[in-house]
Scaffold this motif. Sequence first.
Motif, PDB file in Angstrom:
ATOM      1  N   ALA A 184       0.860  -1.194   0.000  1.00 28.63           N
ATOM      2  CA  ALA A 184       0.000   0.000   0.000  1.00 28.63           C
ATOM      3  C   ALA A 184       0.888   1.234   0.000  1.00 28.63           C
ATOM      4  CB  ALA A 184      -0.920   0.015   1.216  1.00 28.63           C
ATOM      5  N   GLU A 185       0.473   2.258  -0.717  1.00 26.80           N
ATOM      6  CA  GLU A 185       1.234   3.507  -0.766  1.00 26.80           C
ATOM      7  C   GLU A 185       0.958   4.389   0.444  1.00 26.80           C
ATOM      8  OE1 GLU A 185       1.910   5.262  -5.015  1.00 26.80           O
ATOM      9  OE2 GLU A 185      -0.108   4.401  -4.956  1.00 26.80           O
ATOM     10  N   ILE A 186      -0.249   4.312   0.960  1.00 26.87           N
ATOM     11  CA  ILE A 186      -0.653   5.144   2.089  1.00 26.87           C
ATOM     12  C   ILE A 186      -1.223   4.252   3.188  1.00 26.87           C
ATOM     13  CG2 ILE A 186      -2.342   6.859   2.885  1.00 26.87           C
ATOM     14  CD1 ILE A 186      -2.018   8.310   0.269  1.00 26.87           C
ATOM     15  N   GLY A 187      -0.741   4.452   4.402  1.00 26.93           N
ATOM     16  CA  GLY A 187      -1.274   3.730   5.556  1.00 26.93           C
ATOM     17  C   GLY A 187      -1.884   4.700   6.542  1.00 26.93           C
ATOM     18  N   VAL A 188      -3.010   4.316   7.138  1.00 25.10           N
ATOM     19  CA  VAL A 188      -3.735   5.175   8.070  1.00 25.10           C
ATOM     20  C   VAL A 188      -3.922   4.413   9.380  1.00 25.10           C
ATOM     21  CG1 VAL A 188      -5.817   6.534   8.476  1.00 25.10           C
ATOM     22  CG2 VAL A 188      -4.969   6.228   6.127  1.00 25.10           C
ATOM     23  N   GLN A 189      -3.401   4.961  10.461  1.00 25.83           N
ATOM     24  CA  GLN A 189      -3.553   4.323  11.779  1.00 25.83           C
ATOM     25  C   GLN A 189      -3.135   5.318  12.851  1.00 25.83           C
ATOM     26  OE1 GLN A 189      -1.454   0.533  12.321  1.00 25.83           O
ATOM     27  NE2 GLN A 189      -3.307  -0.325  13.214  1.00 25.83           N
ATOM     28  N   GLN A 190      -3.361   4.954  14.095  1.00 30.67           N
ATOM     29  CA  GLN A 190      -2.865   5.772  15.193  1.00 30.67           C
ATOM     30  C   GLN A 190      -1.352   5.977  15.020  1.00 30.67           C
ATOM     31  OE1 GLN A 190      -4.456   6.970  18.158  1.00 30.67           O
ATOM     32  NE2 GLN A 190      -6.411   6.447  17.250  1.00 30.67           N
ATOM     33  N   ILE A 191      -0.891   7.210  15.195  1.00 29.97           N
ATOM     34  CA  ILE A 191       0.536   7.484  15.053  1.00 29.97           C
ATOM     35  C   ILE A 191       1.350   6.622  16.014  1.00 29.97           C
ATOM     36  CG2 ILE A 191       2.320   9.249  15.348  1.00 29.97           C
ATOM     37  CD1 ILE A 191       0.311  11.308  14.316  1.00 29.97           C
ATOM     38  N   SER A 192       0.838   6.410  17.210  1.00 29.80           N
ATOM     39  CA  SER A 192       1.552   5.595  18.205  1.00 29.80           C
ATOM     40  C   SER A 192       1.698   4.147  17.760  1.00 29.80           C
ATOM     41  CB  SER A 192       0.828   5.650  19.553  1.00 29.80           C
ATOM     42  OG  SER A 192      -0.486   5.142  19.449  1.00 29.80           O
ATOM     43  N   GLU A 193       0.829   3.676  16.876  1.00 28.37           N
ATOM     44  CA  GLU A 193       0.927   2.318  16.361  1.00 28.37           C
ATOM     45  C   GLU A 193       1.768   2.251  15.097  1.00 28.37           C
ATOM     46  OE1 GLU A 193      -2.689  -0.185  16.599  1.00 28.37           O
ATOM     47  OE2 GLU A 193      -3.663   1.569  17.459  1.00 28.37           O
ATOM     48  N   LEU A 194       1.872   3.358  14.376  1.00 31.63           N
ATOM     49  CA  LEU A 194       2.699   3.398  13.178  1.00 31.63           C
ATOM     50  C   LEU A 194       4.182   3.543  13.509  1.00 31.63           C
ATOM     51  CD1 LEU A 194       0.535   5.783  10.948  1.00 31.63           C
ATOM     52  CD2 LEU A 194       0.944   3.350  10.519  1.00 31.63           C
ATOM     53  N   LEU A 195       4.507   4.374  14.497  1.00 30.14           N
ATOM     54  CA  LEU A 195       5.895   4.714  14.784  1.00 30.14           C
ATOM     55  C   LEU A 195       6.816   3.504  15.031  1.00 30.14           C
ATOM     56  CD1 LEU A 195       5.767   7.956  16.977  1.00 30.14           C
ATOM     57  CD2 LEU A 195       6.949   7.653  14.802  1.00 30.14           C
ATOM     58  N   PRO A 196       6.378   2.459  15.761  1.00 25.84           N
ATOM     59  CA  PRO A 196       7.310   1.364  16.038  1.00 25.84           C
ATOM     60  C   PRO A 196       7.626   0.489  14.829  1.00 25.84           C
ATOM     61  CG  PRO A 196       5.485   1.419  17.627  1.00 25.84           C
ATOM     62  CD  PRO A 196       5.112   2.301  16.487  1.00 25.84           C
ATOM     63  N   VAL A 197       6.911   0.645  13.730  1.00 23.80           N
ATOM     64  CA  VAL A 197       7.076  -0.252  12.581  1.00 23.80           C
ATOM     65  C   VAL A 197       8.274   0.200  11.736  1.00 23.80           C
ATOM     66  CG1 VAL A 197       5.999  -1.236  10.534  1.00 23.80           C
ATOM     67  CG2 VAL A 197       4.600  -0.715  12.552  1.00 23.80           C
ATOM     68  N   PRO A 198       9.264  -0.647  11.529  1.00 25.71           N
ATOM     69  CA  PRO A 198      10.408  -0.259  10.697  1.00 25.71           C
ATOM     70  C   PRO A 198      10.029  -0.216   9.219  1.00 25.71           C
ATOM     71  CG  PRO A 198      10.609  -2.558  11.373  1.00 25.71           C
ATOM     72  CD  PRO A 198       9.404  -2.006  12.090  1.00 25.71           C
ATOM     73  N   GLY A 199      10.747   0.601   8.485  1.00 24.39           N
ATOM     74  CA  GLY A 199      10.552   0.640   7.039  1.00 24.39           C
ATOM     75  C   GLY A 199       9.494   1.599   6.550  1.00 24.39           C
ATOM     76  N   ILE A 200       8.975   2.448   7.446  1.00 23.35           N
ATOM     77  CA  ILE A 200       7.978   3.433   7.039  1.00 23.35           C
ATOM     78  C   ILE A 200       8.360   4.805   7.577  1.00 23.35           C
ATOM     79  CG2 ILE A 200       6.115   1.717   6.965  1.00 23.35           C
ATOM     80  CD1 ILE A 200       5.047   2.925   9.574  1.00 23.35           C
ATOM     81  N   GLU A 201       7.726   5.830   7.055  1.00 24.31           N
ATOM     82  CA  GLU A 201       7.908   7.197   7.541  1.00 24.31           C
ATOM     83  C   GLU A 201       6.546   7.827   7.779  1.00 24.31           C
ATOM     84  OE1 GLU A 201      10.502   9.610   5.173  1.00 24.31           O
ATOM     85  OE2 GLU A 201      11.838   7.927   4.710  1.00 24.31           O
ATOM     86  N   ILE A 202       6.449   8.571   8.860  1.00 25.16           N
ATOM     87  CA  ILE A 202       5.207   9.272   9.173  1.00 25.16           C
ATOM     88  C   ILE A 202       5.151  10.564   8.358  1.00 25.16           C
ATOM     89  CG2 ILE A 202       3.757  10.258  10.976  1.00 25.16           C
ATOM     90  CD1 ILE A 202       4.286   7.270  11.322  1.00 25.16           C
ATOM     91  N   VAL A 203       4.078  10.722   7.588  1.00 32.20           N
ATOM     92  CA  VAL A 203       3.889  11.952   6.824  1.00 32.20           C
ATOM     93  C   VAL A 203       3.374  13.052   7.741  1.00 32.20           C
ATOM     94  CG1 VAL A 203       2.747  13.010   4.835  1.00 32.20           C
ATOM     95  CG2 VAL A 203       3.381  10.585   4.761  1.00 32.20           C
ATOM     96  N   GLY A 204       2.453  12.688   8.626  1.00 25.98           N
ATOM     97  CA  GLY A 204       1.876  13.637   9.566  1.00 25.98           C
ATOM     98  C   GLY A 204       0.504  13.184   9.995  1.00 25.98           C
ATOM     99  N   PRO A 205      -0.165  13.978  10.817  1.00 30.58           N
ATOM    100  CA  PRO A 205      -1.524  13.640  11.255  1.00 30.58           C
ATOM    101  C   PRO A 205      -2.544  13.966  10.167  1.00 30.58           C
ATOM    102  CG  PRO A 205      -0.859  15.725  12.196  1.00 30.58           C
ATOM    103  CD  PRO A 205       0.334  15.212  11.459  1.00 30.58           C
ATOM    104  N   LEU A 206      -3.726  13.411  10.294  1.00 29.39           N
ATOM    105  CA  LEU A 206      -4.829  13.801   9.420  1.00 29.39           C
ATOM    106  C   LEU A 206      -5.052  15.311   9.520  1.00 29.39           C
ATOM    107  CD1 LEU A 206      -7.630  11.136  10.106  1.00 29.39           C
ATOM    108  CD2 LEU A 206      -6.163  11.279   8.103  1.00 29.39           C
ATOM    109  N   PRO A 207      -5.548  15.933   8.462  1.00 35.32           N
ATOM    110  CA  PRO A 207      -5.910  17.355   8.568  1.00 35.32           C
ATOM    111  C   PRO A 207      -6.832  17.582   9.763  1.00 35.32           C
ATOM    112  CG  PRO A 207      -6.026  16.642   6.288  1.00 35.32           C
ATOM    113  CD  PRO A 207      -5.784  15.399   7.109  1.00 35.32           C
TER     114      PRO A 207
END
Length: 254
Positions: A184-207
């Motif tokens: 998937a090109e875009i992933g949507v989830q709680q930032i706290s659940e995304l951060l520990p996953v290696p190999g991804i970058e946080i773009v930012g919060p939802l508007p």
Amino acid sequence: MPGTRPGMTVHGAPRSDTRKETVAMKGLFSNGVKAVVLDLLPEFERTSRAAPAITCSITWASTNMLMDEIGRGATGDLAILTDEAIDDLIRQGKMVAGSRVDLARSAIGIAVREGATKPDIGSTAAFKQALLSARAISYSKTGISGVYFPTVLERLGIAAQVASKVLIPPTGVPVGEVVAKGDAEIGVQQISELLPVPGIEIVGPLPAELQKVTVFSAGLFVGAPEPQVAKALVALLTSPASRPVYQRKGMEPA
């Protein structure tokens, strides 16, 4: 029970001292606070030297999955769920009135594969276009973001347009892993659940106008076998020492 981590032990006494009593605390904790709790458990060990050895058996799952388990009779000493869920359990008489303690606020965020071009999500219009342009979008079926994000797609008026490119990961698989593999090109989830996953970058919060901020709270079960241990853990999770940990994990201390 989903996500159970048996044998997660925090020693309150030196390992060689077998004369100490062992106290077992059972927790039912939302995945949203998992990274923070795991980070702070060693501190719980260091500050509990005078206490008996403490064994923490923690079940990790989404709030709604844990609510289902509790509805079927699951219990323990301490639960960390959303503030709404804790309040509901207090009304049901399953948690001690007045025991709710707010821990942190968590926002829903957007992630892409590490090194990938980050889409513009700075406005609702830009975010809508990013979703329409994406080859595939992933969000969970359960959990706060999984329940909420379909309503965002409806509000944007693109639910039907993106339905064919939505990837829902299997239960227990983080959205970030789907993104890290390039599925998937875009992933949507709680930032706290995304951060520990290696190999991804946080773009930012939802508007801001689309965002849903969740408050995670702790509550004490009625009849908890080890209430003092549970309260000691809550004290650590609300201490000044915990604040930078929440911030590192993408959360705002309550």
